[in-house]
Design a protein around this motif. Sequence first.
Motif, PDB file in Angstrom:
ATOM      1  N   LEU A  68       0.540  -1.123   0.107  1.00  0.00           N
ATOM      2  CA  LEU A  68       0.197   0.183   0.040  1.00  0.00           C
ATOM      3  C   LEU A  68       0.968   1.074  -0.182  1.00  0.00           C
ATOM      4  O   LEU A  68       0.655   2.310  -0.697  1.00  0.00           O
ATOM      5  N   SER A  69       2.003   1.366   0.867  1.00  0.00           N
ATOM      6  CA  SER A  69       2.854   2.307   0.924  1.00  0.00           C
ATOM      7  C   SER A  69       3.544   2.706  -0.404  1.00  0.00           C
ATOM      8  O   SER A  69       3.974   3.799  -0.570  1.00  0.00           O
ATOM      9  N   GLY A  70       3.712   1.597  -1.133  1.00  0.00           N
ATOM     10  CA  GLY A  70       4.289   1.535  -2.588  1.00  0.00           C
ATOM     11  C   GLY A  70       3.332   2.400  -3.430  1.00  0.00           C
ATOM     12  O   GLY A  70       3.835   2.509  -4.826  1.00  0.00           O
ATOM     13  N   LEU A  71       2.066   2.288  -3.475  1.00  0.00           N
ATOM     14  CA  LEU A  71       1.388   3.031  -4.379  1.00  0.00           C
ATOM     15  C   LEU A  71       1.736   4.455  -4.929  1.00  0.00           C
ATOM     16  O   LEU A  71       1.754   5.327  -3.848  1.00  0.00           O
ATOM     17  N   PRO A  72       1.798   4.731  -6.190  1.00  0.00           N
ATOM     18  CA  PRO A  72       2.324   6.206  -6.139  1.00  0.00           C
ATOM     19  C   PRO A  72       1.291   7.184  -5.755  1.00  0.00           C
ATOM     20  O   PRO A  72       1.210   8.268  -5.463  1.00  0.00           O
ATOM     21  N   LEU A  73      -0.237   6.765  -5.452  1.00  0.00           N
ATOM     22  CA  LEU A  73      -1.101   7.688  -5.072  1.00  0.00           C
ATOM     23  C   LEU A  73      -1.275   7.819  -3.546  1.00  0.00           C
ATOM     24  O   LEU A  73      -1.999   8.494  -2.877  1.00  0.00           O
ATOM     25  N   PHE A  74      -0.362   6.848  -2.926  1.00  0.00           N
ATOM     26  CA  PHE A  74      -0.261   6.718  -1.439  1.00  0.00           C
ATOM     27  C   PHE A  74      -0.419   7.963  -0.636  1.00  0.00           C
ATOM     28  O   PHE A  74      -1.285   8.312   0.319  1.00  0.00           O
ATOM     29  N   PRO A  75       0.343   8.970  -1.004  1.00  0.00           N
ATOM     30  CA  PRO A  75       0.265  10.170  -0.399  1.00  0.00           C
ATOM     31  C   PRO A  75      -0.871  11.009  -0.433  1.00  0.00           C
ATOM     32  O   PRO A  75      -1.229  12.002   0.600  1.00  0.00           O
ATOM     33  N   TYR A  76      -1.896  10.685  -1.309  1.00  0.00           N
ATOM     34  CA  TYR A  76      -3.102  11.255  -1.640  1.00  0.00           C
ATOM     35  C   TYR A  76      -4.374  10.332  -1.129  1.00  0.00           C
ATOM     36  O   TYR A  76      -5.504  10.711  -1.361  1.00  0.00           O
TER      37      TYR A  76
END
Length: 91
Positions: A68-76
């Motif tokens: 999950l933290s590797g998802l490019p959208l994770f910060p959003y």
Amino acid sequence: MLFLVRMDVNIPSHVPPAEADAIKLAEKNYSQELQRSGKWPHIWRVVGEYANYSIFDVESNDELHGLLSGLPLFPYMKIHVTPLAQHPSAI
């Protein structure tokens, strides 16, 4: 281990459209790689929202967190994780 994961995406309006498009493309590629590997066997869009419900099939809490933290959208994203167990009435 199976997990039900709800992901709500909120890309801030100050992110330039070209940058947002690049992040979304990277997200699609990453998520499809995980789907092909069997780690992300199901994904459903929530109608009318920029959100999804997904099933992840991973070895541990730590593995799920890493994916999950590797998802490019994770910060959003706002993410809610529910661990799942076999129901005694399931066939």
